[in-house]
Write an enzyme that holds these catalytic residues in place. Structure first.
Site, PDB file in Angstrom:
ATOM      1  N   LEU A 101       0.879  -1.173   0.000  1.00 54.05           N
ATOM      2  CA  LEU A 101       0.000   0.000   0.000  1.00 54.05           C
ATOM      3  C   LEU A 101       0.915   1.222   0.000  1.00 54.05           C
ATOM      4  O   LEU A 101       1.974   1.216   0.640  1.00 54.05           O
ATOM      5  CB  LEU A 101      -0.893   0.018   1.243  1.00 54.05           C
ATOM      6  CG  LEU A 101      -1.993  -1.051   1.318  1.00 54.05           C
ATOM      7  CD1 LEU A 101      -2.751  -0.938   2.642  1.00 54.05           C
ATOM      8  CD2 LEU A 101      -2.963  -0.950   0.148  1.00 54.05           C
ATOM      9  N   ASP A 102       0.500   2.281  -0.690  1.00 50.01           N
ATOM     10  CA  ASP A 102       1.290   3.515  -0.724  1.00 50.01           C
ATOM     11  C   ASP A 102       1.424   4.085   0.688  1.00 50.01           C
ATOM     12  O   ASP A 102       0.609   3.802   1.562  1.00 50.01           O
ATOM     13  CB  ASP A 102       0.599   4.587  -1.574  1.00 50.01           C
ATOM     14  CG  ASP A 102       0.383   4.132  -2.985  1.00 50.01           C
ATOM     15  OD1 ASP A 102       1.141   3.276  -3.465  1.00 50.01           O
ATOM     16  OD2 ASP A 102      -0.561   4.654  -3.614  1.00 50.01           O
ATOM     17  N   LYS A 103       2.411   4.958   0.846  1.00 50.04           N
ATOM     18  CA  LYS A 103       2.648   5.580   2.156  1.00 50.04           C
ATOM     19  C   LYS A 103       1.371   6.215   2.715  1.00 50.04           C
ATOM     20  O   LYS A 103       1.064   6.103   3.905  1.00 50.04           O
ATOM     21  CB  LYS A 103       3.755   6.625   2.019  1.00 50.04           C
ATOM     22  CG  LYS A 103       4.219   7.203   3.327  1.00 50.04           C
ATOM     23  CD  LYS A 103       5.440   8.088   3.139  1.00 50.04           C
ATOM     24  CE  LYS A 103       5.880   8.664   4.477  1.00 50.04           C
ATOM     25  NZ  LYS A 103       6.967   9.624   4.357  1.00 50.04           N
TER      26      LYS A 103
END
Ligand code: URA
Length: 234
Positions: A101-103
């Site tokens: 998952l992205d930051k």
């Protein structure tokens, strides 16, 4: 291949002499059949061992779920905060994140020490559906729904598999995708003019976040692990 008595002792069944006594008493089974000969050679990867009918020798797989908060990266090592920091310290070296998952994306992130399961879950061929809740600029339209279903082509030419877009109104939508390309959901919505301001993964295959609080991790139950296996036959 290794000796049965040695394998049993290494699996923590007991000392060499305790193992000898268990074998002699006929309490050990190899592939379902009683085995009394401790010098027999077995293949720990293929042969199933049991004591009084209870499987032994294969440590249970670890599969965990994190409700990822924003602000940490999906990586095992990074100068900044990583998702690994939310796992129990004893598991941080053995578990690996399943996909990423992205930051700034929150929500459901799985971890496992089972390499086969990991690859089955991230393979686009297995089509494991992932459901995201997105807040974005503008309201999604029926044209957007049709474009997602047809398979979007992103600005850089990336072709996406057919995906489900469910507009919720008020600049919010649910998006279901079966693949995990870089910044995929953000780029899909942006390609239709809907810049994403918030993204949360709510479910992956048969699993959903339920009431797991943000920033908390928990081990999956055996039935949840079986549900994952069931939807991804080897
Ligand atoms: N799609 C994105 O754009 N970001 C994520 O973190 C996951 C899916």
């Amino acid at each position: 291949m290794e000796r049965l008595d040695k394998t049993l002792a290494n699996a923590g069944v007991g000392t060499r002499s305790a193992v000898k006594a268990l074998l002699k008493a006929g309490r050990v089974q190899v592939n379902g059949l009683v085995e009394k000969d401790g010098s027999r050679h077995i293949d720990p990867a293929k042969d199933t061992l049991a004591l009084d009918g209870e499987p032994i020798g294969k440590p249970a797989r670890q599969v965990w779920m994190l409700n990822k908060p924003a602000g940490c990266v999906t990586a095992t090592e990074d100068p900044g905060p990583t998702v690994m920091g939310y796992l129990p310290p004893a598991l941080r070296t053995s578990l690996r994140p399943v996909g990423r998952l992205d930051k700034d994306t929150e929500g459901l992130l799985l971890f496992t020490d089972d390499g086969d399961l990991l690859h089955r879950l991230i393979s686009p061929k297995k089509q494991v559906p992932k459901v995201y809740f997105a807040r974005h600029e503008g309201d999604a339209t029926e044209d957007d729904v049709a474009a997602f279903a047809a398979g979007l082509v992103l600005k850089d030419g990336t072709v996406c598999l057919s995906a489900k877009l469910e507009p919720l109104g008020h600049g919010e939508s649910l998006v279901t995708v079966c693949e995990g390309k870089y910044h995929q959901v953000r780029r899909m919505l942006a390609s239709r003019g809907h810049f994403v301001t918030y993204l949360e993964r709510r479910s992956e295959g048969p699993l959903s976040l339920g009431d797991l609080p943000r920033g908390q991790a928990r081990a999956l139950t055996e039935s949840e692990i079986q549900a994952l296996d069931g939807q991804n036959p080897v």
